[in-house]
Design a protein around this motif. Structure first.
Motif, PDB file in Angstrom:
ATOM      1  N   LEU A 169     -15.330  21.928  -5.384  1.00 15.10           N
ATOM      2  CA  LEU A 169     -15.624  23.173  -4.684  1.00 15.10           C
ATOM      3  C   LEU A 169     -15.133  23.118  -3.241  1.00 15.10           C
ATOM      4  O   LEU A 169     -15.185  22.078  -2.596  1.00 15.10           O
ATOM      5  N   TYR A 170     -14.708  24.276  -2.720  1.00 15.55           N
ATOM      6  CA  TYR A 170     -14.285  24.379  -1.327  1.00 15.55           C
ATOM      7  C   TYR A 170     -15.511  24.678  -0.462  1.00 15.55           C
ATOM      8  O   TYR A 170     -16.265  25.613  -0.742  1.00 15.55           O
ATOM      9  N   GLU A 171     -15.716  23.838   0.553  1.00 17.73           N
ATOM     10  CA  GLU A 171     -16.847  24.001   1.479  1.00 17.73           C
ATOM     11  C   GLU A 171     -18.176  24.255   0.757  1.00 17.73           C
ATOM     12  O   GLU A 171     -18.853  25.268   0.983  1.00 17.73           O
ATOM     13  N   PRO A 172     -18.561  23.322  -0.118  1.00 14.92           N
ATOM     14  CA  PRO A 172     -19.792  23.544  -0.906  1.00 14.92           C
ATOM     15  C   PRO A 172     -21.057  23.630  -0.058  1.00 14.92           C
ATOM     16  O   PRO A 172     -22.053  24.192  -0.500  1.00 14.92           O
ATOM     17  N   TRP A 173     -21.021  23.080   1.173  1.00 14.61           N
ATOM     18  CA  TRP A 173     -22.202  23.159   2.041  1.00 14.61           C
ATOM     19  C   TRP A 173     -22.507  24.621   2.395  1.00 14.61           C
ATOM     20  O   TRP A 173     -23.666  24.998   2.533  1.00 14.61           O
ATOM     21  N   LYS A 174     -21.448  25.447   2.485  1.00 20.21           N
ATOM     22  CA  LYS A 174     -21.669  26.871   2.785  1.00 20.21           C
ATOM     23  C   LYS A 174     -22.300  27.560   1.583  1.00 20.21           C
ATOM     24  O   LYS A 174     -23.225  28.359   1.718  1.00 20.21           O
ATOM     25  N   TYR A 175     -21.767  27.243   0.408  1.00 19.64           N
ATOM     26  CA  TYR A 175     -22.336  27.820  -0.810  1.00 19.64           C
ATOM     27  C   TYR A 175     -23.792  27.379  -0.992  1.00 19.64           C
ATOM     28  O   TYR A 175     -24.673  28.193  -1.322  1.00 19.64           O
ATOM     29  N   ALA A 176     -24.059  26.079  -0.755  1.00 27.07           N
ATOM     30  CA  ALA A 176     -25.417  25.542  -0.950  1.00 27.07           C
ATOM     31  C   ALA A 176     -26.434  26.343  -0.127  1.00 27.07           C
ATOM     32  O   ALA A 176     -27.556  26.616  -0.576  1.00 27.07           O
ATOM     33  N   LYS A 177     -26.021  26.724   1.072  1.00 32.09           N
ATOM     34  CA  LYS A 177     -26.938  27.482   1.938  1.00 32.09           C
ATOM     35  C   LYS A 177     -27.280  28.847   1.332  1.00 32.09           C
ATOM     36  O   LYS A 177     -28.350  29.389   1.599  1.00 32.09           O
ATOM     37  N   ALA A 202     -22.259  20.111   8.921  1.00 37.63           N
ATOM     38  CA  ALA A 202     -23.319  21.054   8.512  1.00 37.63           C
ATOM     39  C   ALA A 202     -24.673  20.354   8.404  1.00 37.63           C
ATOM     40  O   ALA A 202     -25.682  20.979   8.055  1.00 37.63           O
ATOM     41  N   GLU A 203     -24.681  19.050   8.685  1.00 34.44           N
ATOM     42  CA  GLU A 203     -25.902  18.217   8.586  1.00 34.44           C
ATOM     43  C   GLU A 203     -26.534  18.331   7.198  1.00 34.44           C
ATOM     44  O   GLU A 203     -27.735  18.515   7.047  1.00 34.44           O
ATOM     45  N   MET A 204     -25.669  18.221   6.186  1.00 30.81           N
ATOM     46  CA  MET A 204     -26.143  18.298   4.811  1.00 30.81           C
ATOM     47  C   MET A 204     -25.853  16.985   4.098  1.00 30.81           C
ATOM     48  O   MET A 204     -24.710  16.538   4.067  1.00 30.81           O
ATOM     49  N   PRO A 205     -26.877  16.322   3.541  1.00 33.13           N
ATOM     50  CA  PRO A 205     -26.656  15.048   2.859  1.00 33.13           C
ATOM     51  C   PRO A 205     -25.815  15.190   1.585  1.00 33.13           C
ATOM     52  O   PRO A 205     -25.952  16.171   0.858  1.00 33.13           O
ATOM     53  N   VAL A 206     -24.937  14.207   1.365  1.00 34.46           N
ATOM     54  CA  VAL A 206     -24.118  14.156   0.147  1.00 34.46           C
ATOM     55  C   VAL A 206     -24.570  12.930  -0.642  1.00 34.46           C
ATOM     56  O   VAL A 206     -24.666  11.830  -0.092  1.00 34.46           O
TER      57      VAL A 206
END
Length: 243
Positions: A169-177, A202-206
């Motif tokens: 996915l492209y920029e999944p941190w944006k989608y996750a939000k 984005a301060e999102m854990p992977v």
């Protein structure tokens, strides 16, 4: 000291029958930071720990999990398929695991298996169980069914959720939000450097899965992965200790 957390995938699934108390206890003994497990519902609406929608692969029974009562599932042998020495292993209920985990320091990643079979109210049932054992601050709920995660957030925004995904996915941190998820649980092959860079900003854990080879463990730990989800927690701990 490297601070990548180590989650035992379905418990210590490399050395023990997956999603059984044997596998979870082995993960605790190995020194894992947390365990990952899969939840489905029985015919009588009780959450149980098993990965597949049927019991065929990991027990001596046959049929859909949803068609068995808890009592019927408990009679199945959930260990011999892995090794004859585990004949006593059974399918645990979520309640059993949560009760056990309260006396440990472990974190717990609960995957809701609500994609193939749409279990009615699975989100509420699991959240109620987590609340009754006061484990909210130690739980991450993940799912490939992101509608389920939206429902978890609607019912209790205090519980951390994470999207599971297999695609690049492209920029999944944006989608996750957009589904109010706080973490990215991605299939190892799509854990590319751009993903870590963007998620860090984005301060999102992977937390990639399943990370079973030492070279992958090493590169993810050095690359700033928040956690790895592995079938071999003991091996992962040795790699982490070597850094």
């Amino acid at each position: 000291m490297n601070n990548t957390q180590i989650f035992a995938h379905r418990g210590s699934a490399g050395t023990h029958p997956e999603n059984t108390m044997d596998a979870f206890e082995a993960a605790l003994l190995a020194g894992a930071d947390g365990i990952e497990l899969d939840v489905q519902l029985t015919q009588d609406g009780i959450p149980v720990i098993i990965h597949d929608e049927t019991v065929n692969r990991t027990t001596n029974g046959e049929g859909w999990v949803k068609d068995f009562t808890l009592n019927e599932l408990k009679k199945l042998d959930a260990g011999s398929w892995f090794d004859p020495k585990f004949t006593d292993a059974t399918i645990p209920s979520l309640e059993e695991v949560l009760e056990w985990i309260t006396n440990t320091p472990l974190l717990i990643n609960i995957e809701l298996k609500s994609g193939v079979v749409r279990y009615p109210s699975i989100e509420k049932i699991v959240l109620d169980a987590i609340s009754s054992f006061k484990l909210k601050d130690r739980v991450i709920i993940s799912s490939f069914n992101h509608y389920s995660l939206v429902e978890v957030n609607r019912l209790d925004p205090a519980v951390e959720t994470a999207i599971l995904f297999m695609e690049g996915l492209y920029e999944p941190w944006k989608y996750a939000k957009t589904v109010n998820a706080k973490g990215l649980h991605c299939y190892l092959p799509v854990a590319v450097p751009e993903l870590f860079q963007g998620a860090a900003k984005a301060e999102m854990p992977v937390r990639p899965f399943p990370v079973n080879e030492e070279k992958h463990m090493l590169s993810l730990m050095k690359g700033g992965s928040s956690a790895i989800i592995t079938d071999w927690p003991e091996k992962a701990l040795k790699v982490r200790d070597s850094l």
